[in-house]
Scaffold this motif. Structure first.
Motif, PDB file in Angstrom:
ATOM      1  N   ARG A 215      -2.535  14.517  13.640  1.00 28.62           N
ATOM      2  CA  ARG A 215      -3.358  15.675  13.337  1.00 28.62           C
ATOM      3  C   ARG A 215      -4.808  15.235  13.058  1.00 28.62           C
ATOM      4  O   ARG A 215      -5.749  15.906  13.458  1.00 28.62           O
ATOM      5  N   ILE A 216      -4.956  14.090  12.396  1.00 30.95           N
ATOM      6  CA  ILE A 216      -6.303  13.611  12.090  1.00 30.95           C
ATOM      7  C   ILE A 216      -7.047  13.226  13.371  1.00 30.95           C
ATOM      8  O   ILE A 216      -8.227  13.514  13.532  1.00 30.95           O
TER       9      ILE A 216
ATOM     10  N   THR B 128      -7.676   6.792   7.955  1.00 33.05           N
ATOM     11  CA  THR B 128      -7.084   6.448   9.250  1.00 33.05           C
ATOM     12  C   THR B 128      -7.950   5.431   9.982  1.00 33.05           C
ATOM     13  O   THR B 128      -7.441   4.520  10.632  1.00 33.05           O
ATOM     14  N   ALA B 129      -9.269   5.600   9.869  1.00 33.98           N
ATOM     15  CA  ALA B 129     -10.169   4.671  10.551  1.00 33.98           C
ATOM     16  C   ALA B 129      -9.997   3.268   9.993  1.00 33.98           C
ATOM     17  O   ALA B 129     -10.045   2.283  10.722  1.00 33.98           O
ATOM     18  N   GLN B 130      -9.759   3.169   8.669  1.00 38.16           N
ATOM     19  CA  GLN B 130      -9.637   1.837   8.073  1.00 38.16           C
ATOM     20  C   GLN B 130      -8.333   1.162   8.435  1.00 38.16           C
ATOM     21  O   GLN B 130      -8.302  -0.007   8.794  1.00 38.16           O
ATOM     22  N   ASP B 131      -7.243   1.891   8.345  1.00 40.55           N
ATOM     23  CA  ASP B 131      -5.939   1.285   8.597  1.00 40.55           C
ATOM     24  C   ASP B 131      -4.941   2.380   8.939  1.00 40.55           C
ATOM     25  O   ASP B 131      -4.488   3.109   8.068  1.00 40.55           O
ATOM     26  N   ARG B 132      -4.617   2.467  10.228  1.00 44.40           N
ATOM     27  CA  ARG B 132      -3.790   3.578  10.651  1.00 44.40           C
ATOM     28  C   ARG B 132      -2.371   3.493  10.067  1.00 44.40           C
ATOM     29  O   ARG B 132      -1.802   4.483   9.647  1.00 44.40           O
ATOM     30  N   THR B 133      -1.847   2.270  10.019  1.00 47.61           N
ATOM     31  CA  THR B 133      -0.488   2.115   9.499  1.00 47.61           C
ATOM     32  C   THR B 133      -0.423   2.532   8.035  1.00 47.61           C
ATOM     33  O   THR B 133       0.484   3.264   7.623  1.00 47.61           O
TER      34      THR B 133
ATOM     35  N   THR C 246      -0.542   6.242   7.617  1.00 46.61           N
ATOM     36  CA  THR C 246       0.753   6.873   7.876  1.00 46.61           C
ATOM     37  C   THR C 246       1.660   6.716   6.660  1.00 46.61           C
ATOM     38  O   THR C 246       2.345   7.651   6.260  1.00 46.61           O
ATOM     39  N   LEU C 247       1.631   5.523   6.069  1.00 43.82           N
ATOM     40  CA  LEU C 247       2.520   5.259   4.939  1.00 43.82           C
ATOM     41  C   LEU C 247       2.211   6.140   3.739  1.00 43.82           C
ATOM     42  O   LEU C 247       3.103   6.507   2.990  1.00 43.82           O
ATOM     43  N   VAL C 248       0.933   6.459   3.534  1.00 45.70           N
ATOM     44  CA  VAL C 248       0.624   7.312   2.390  1.00 45.70           C
ATOM     45  C   VAL C 248       0.729   8.796   2.745  1.00 45.70           C
ATOM     46  O   VAL C 248       0.284   9.652   1.994  1.00 45.70           O
ATOM     47  N   GLY C 249       1.311   9.081   3.895  1.00 45.75           N
ATOM     48  CA  GLY C 249       1.659  10.467   4.195  1.00 45.75           C
ATOM     49  C   GLY C 249       0.605  11.241   4.966  1.00 45.75           C
ATOM     50  O   GLY C 249       0.666  12.469   5.036  1.00 45.75           O
ATOM     51  N   ILE C 250      -0.349  10.540   5.572  1.00 53.04           N
ATOM     52  CA  ILE C 250      -1.332  11.253   6.396  1.00 53.04           C
ATOM     53  C   ILE C 250      -0.746  11.456   7.780  1.00 53.04           C
ATOM     54  O   ILE C 250      -0.177  10.524   8.362  1.00 53.04           O
TER      55      ILE C 250
END
Lengths: 400, 276, 304
Positions: C199-200, C183-188, C191-195
């Motif tokens: 919640r994070i 998430t820190a590296q790339d939020r979008t 999200t796309l990989v299902g994180i």
């Protein structure tokens, strides 16, 4: 509806748990006693139940508004905007306000004149910070440092060289502006949030130096016996001096409004707003980023310096405790609450935030609590402030 | 009062180079984004810079407009009436604009809280000079200048067909109009050369057609234009010369017809399609 | 000469202890910044609330007659639970609705939250300094070294080290930790990989607040008194440490904290103790001006 109630209920139970140690228990570790304040649980639960409903309701409203804006629906101007934008009403309204300001000392007590003078000082401080934060978009959390520079220039120049109020007034402003430039040159390159923290640090450094450098500033005990503003050498009674200071402040406010209004609609004012909106595009339009920011920063500091001199003259006593971060936060609250970039908004914000706690004495200890809550609530629900800034429209006469 | 370069007739400026980019090289920590690109634009010309995604076109723009500092090479601007060309290398973005290059952005960057007219007025900033004193006291010269800014900006809005929306907030404009406003804003700086970064991106066919007409109109006044574009039809219709880039290098240059038949260009584009 | 060296060692260990506590707070700043790019101005207040909760819990348990070790552990657990809850709630109220707002909006909101929490504790508890019980006993085996380094210092250093190791483990190897880094590296992309990004973000606030709570407990028992205002100064100092190390970088926050702790300790010891806070603020101003990316941070280029 039922789910709404359930959500609110969950929120109130959660907050009952959350606030339990701080709100309910009070211990005395020396006498080894525990005080249980169970009624607070009830207050918290009832309060949060309604607040959480209001929170979700307002959030939904905001989303709907955003949706409307996106679909390009015209948003109606509020009645206040219609009032301040209408040429005749504007004049009538302004004249009525001015008349009220002139008559005020004849109607109200000295105590109330004093409070109003303080409120007017915050109007000017708010308008000054508004140039920096509202127009140029530079979050300055150390604004009070410039205010301190002004106040201490008067106190010290008077103490050491016997300079009078009118002589120091411009000096205080200019010194504050010079401080602004000196600080601004290295820090204005920084990104917005870093700038906020650096200015906060700078403000604290100034205060700590004033506190600890006793030989220079007389330390925490401060400087007293600062003369009030002079009136052609006429000796004034205390009451007259207070009234005189009040009228001076009214003039300051009028002059400030006049100048800030002109700045806002000038070539410089447009550049500030453009810079606030998009720095890169702004540079691509040939605007020198640093120079433009520096002007906003030092002009804001100038106003703070002037009011600093005024503050020292009004209270006749200053010490570093008057220039804490909370003071900066209060001025920032005025700008944010009133509406960043909006002159009428800032005036309204200052009057609300300064006068309301004075007249609601019982509630005055909740003042800072309310400031904090107001800052959060404004950002979440109404980032444009009570009165949003509406850009000037131009009519183009095509026959010319 | 203002320097109106556009007043020069097209033919008189034709054939004289105004922008000369020599051996432009840009490294990002060991990765070579641009490897010695040469490019030139002559007065009154429309030149297009094309290439597959990631070819380095936007990097090229950012180097030329001062957002990046190029590793090697030089960027020269020939200002009419001046003997020696001016090097733009190492200038800040705002200085580049003052020197005479104005650009638009691929992802629209308007000042959304300002009106359409004010957006264009910002473009006049670097050609005017009212300052604190003038603003506070509204001296005669300031009022005069302010009037000129408004009139000039309005005339540009008329040119791009946005005059009716002058007092609208720019964020409320439809997409195509926002793109045209960006062009208007750049024109307000009186550029010697107008740089358009994918002006047709995201436009529907009708908006693109209107854009083509607009660019032709601007060009017919003698304005030199350098544009990056993906829409081949637009590029082929508008440009007099085309430069093609791939992997940070210039692989071809020439007239639209020459480019259409250039084997290397076809390979670059086909390669991209095969990959996709 | 020997005296001087003892003095040096004393300053060194006291600086190290300070640094350890700053690190516990600084980590919260740096983690939140890494994930949502926000300077969580209210983070100092979380630490202050942790100290208050620990104080209240410790007093209650000591009145109830619990043994010393149990008091420390229980007070610590209470502080962590409540601080984490505050951190979680603050994010939901003051930051989450502003996820897509202009950059300064959440910062102003955070300042408001900080002022609110200070005054909340002031009104609900007290404005006085409260004497905080010395929870950490003096160890007998430390007796010979007592003139150089106290038992509390040893406990603080040991606790901090253990916590750092656990945190590193969480971030490197657990699912939550991996999701945080993503998430820190790339939020979008995350999200796309299902994180579940929300919640994070909550998890980040909870972990950061827990660390601050431990810091609150430790420093309060080290210094021996607390009040509602301790969060402000500690917060700024920890933020300084985070920026010094490179904001967003976890080892950076620790390194920056140790450097800041030592600087402060030596400066107050050898120069003047009047200007203790001025040193920290000046350091903050200087780093931000000359190397805003910090020692271990990456310079960020604005994308055009």
């Amino acid at each position: 509806m039922l789910t709404e109630l359930r959500k609110s209920l969950i929120a109130s139970i959660w907050f009952a748990f959350l606030t339990f140690p701080i709100m309910v228990i009070k211990v005395n570790s020396i006498e080894k006693t525990i005080q249980w304040r169970w009624m607070n649980v009830v207050y918290v639960m009832v309060g949060i139940f309604f607040l959480s409903m209001a929170f979700r309701f307002l959030l939904k409203q905001k989303e709907m508004r955003a949706g409307k804006e996106e679909s390009g629906t015209e948003i109606k101007l509020s009645p206040i905007h219609q009032l301040i934008n209408h040429p005749t009403y504007r004049v009538v309204f302004g004249a009525a306000l001015l008349l009220f300001a002139v008559v005020y000392p004849f109607v109200f007590s000295t105590y109330q004149i004093n409070i109003m003078t303080t409120a007017l000082m915050y109007v000017v401080l708010g308008l000054g910070l508004n140039i920096v934060v509202g127009l140029a978009g530079l979050l300055d959390l150390g604004y009070v440092a410039f205010y301190a520079v002004g106040a201490y220039s008067y106190a010290l120049l008077n103490h050491h060289f016997g300079l009078g109020f009118w002589a120091v007034l411009p000096i205080g402003g200019v010194l504050a502006a010079i401080f602004g430039i000196l600080l601004g040159i290295p820090v204005l390159r920084l990104r917005g949030d870093y700038l906020a923290i650096v200015t906060l640090g700078f403000g604290e450094i100034i205060r700590l130096v004033l506190e600890n450098w006793g030989e220079f500033s007389k330390g925490p005990s401060g400087i007293s016996n600062i003369p009030r503003p002079g009136l052609f050498g006429i000796e004034l009674s205390l009451n007259d001096a207070i009234t005189y200071t009040y009228y001076l402040m009214v003039i300051f406010v009028v002059v400030t409004i006049f100048f800030v209004n002109r700045l806002q609609d000038s070539r410089l004012g447009r550049a500030w707003i453009a810079l606030r909106e998009d720095e890169i595009a702004c540079q691509a339009m040939g605007i020198d980023k640093m120079k433009t920011k520096l002007i906003a920063f030092s002009l804001g500091a100038f106003w703070a310096g002037i009011i600093g001199v005024m503050f020292a003259a009004k209270t006749t006593f200053i010490n570093p405790a008057s220039f804490t971060f909370l003071e900066s936060a209060m001025i920032l609250s005025i700008v944010v609450l009133g509406g960043m970039g909006s002159i009428v908004g800032v005036i309204l914000g200052a009057l609300i935030l300064i006068l309301l706690p004075e007249y609601l004495r019982e509630l005055s200890e909740y003042r800072m609590l309310a400031f904090g809550a107001a800052l959060v609530a404004m950002m979440v629900f109404r980032p444009q402030g009570l009165i949003s800034n509406v850009r000037r429209t131009y009519s183009i006469n095509k026959d010319e | 009062m203002y320097v109106v370069h556009t007043a020069l007739t097209k033919t008189s400026r034709m054939s004289k180079k105004i922008l000369e980019v020599k051996n432009l090289t840009m490294d990002f920590g060991g990765v070579r984004a641009l490897g010695g690109v040469d490019l030139d634009v002559k007065g009154g010309e429309i030149v297009a810079l094309i290439g597959p995604n990631g070819a380095g076109k936007t990097t090229f723009f950012n180097c030329v407009t001062g957002i990046y500092y190029p590793t090697k090479g030089d960027i020269l601007l020939h200002t009419p009436g001046r003997q020696k060309p001016k090097s733009l290398k190492g200038l800040k973005p705002n200085q580049v604009t003052v020197a005479g290059l104005a650009r638009t952005f691929q992802n629209i960057r308007l000042f959304s809280q300002m009106t359409v007219l004010e957006n264009v007025m910002i473009g006049r900033h670097c050609r005017t000079k009212a300052f604190i004193f003038g603003a506070l006291f509204r001296t005669k010269s300031t009022r005069q200048e302010e009037k000129e800014i408004i009139d000039y900006s309005y005339s540009i809005l008329e040119k791009v067909g946005l005059a009716d929306l002058a007092n609208e907030y720019s964020k409320n404009l439809p997409y195509g109009a926002q793109r045209r406003l960006e062009i208007a804003r750049a024109l307000a700086t009186d550029p010697l050369l107008l740089l358009l970064d994918e002006p047709a991106a995201g436009m529907n066919p009708q908006e693109t057609n209107e854009l083509v007409t607009l660019i032709q109109n601007i060009s017919s006044g003698g304005q030199s234009i350098l544009l990056i574009e993906h829409d081949m039809k637009l590029v082929m219709t508008l440009s007099e010369r085309i430069f093609v880039m791939d992997y940070g290098r210039k692989i071809a240059q020439g007239t639209p017809d020459e480019i259409r038949n250039n084997q290397e260009v076809i390979k670059a584009y086909l390669g991209e399609e095969l990959d996709a | 000469m020997l005296m001087d060296f003892d003095y040096f060692r004393e300053l060194f260990f006291s600086g190290l202890t300070r640094g350890a506590i700053y690190a516990l707070i600084a980590l919260g700043y740096t983690m939140v910044y890494g994930i949502i790019g926000l300077i969580n101005f209210a983070h100092g207040e979380i630490y202050m609330i942790g100290a208050f909760t620990a104080f209240i819990a410790a007093t209650i348990f000591s009145i109830l007659g619990f043994p010393a070790l149990a008091i420390i552990i229980l007070a610590g657990v209470c502080a962590v639970i409540w601080s984490a809850s505050y951190g979680y709630t603050i994010e939901k109220i003051a930051y989450k609705p502003l996820r897509h707002a202009p950059r300064l909006s959440p910062l102003i909101s955070a300042i408001g939250m900080s002022i609110f929490l200070q005054n909340y504790v002031l009104l609900a508890q007290t404005s006085d300094f409260l004497p905080f019980p010395a929870l950490i006993p003096d160890f007998d085996f430390m007796e010979p070294y007592a003139h150089i380094v106290g038992s509390t210092d040893v406990v603080i250093l040991a606790t901090t080290t253990v916590i750092m190791i656990i945190l590193t483990f969480i971030i490197k190897y657990t699912k939550v930790g991996k999701a945080m880094r993503a998430t820190a590296q790339d939020r979008t992309m995350a999200t796309l990989v299902g994180i579940n990004v929300n919640r994070i973000i909550s998890a980040t606030f909870i972990i950061g607040s827990s660390l601050a709570a431990v810091g609150g407990l430790l420093i309060a028992s080290h210094i021996g008194q607390i009040n509602f205002y301790i969060g402000f100064i500690a917060g700024i100092k920890a933020f300084t440490a985070a920026v010094l190390g490179g904001i967003g970088s976890i080892p950076g926050a620790v390194l920056g904290s140790v450097i800041l702790g030592l600087t402060e300790s030596f400066a107050t010891g050898y120069v003047s103790s009047d200007y203790e806070d001025v040193f920290a603020f000046s350091l903050l101003v200087l780093i931000l001006i000359f190397k805003p990316s910090g020692i271990l941070g990456k310079a960020d280029n604005q994308k055009v």
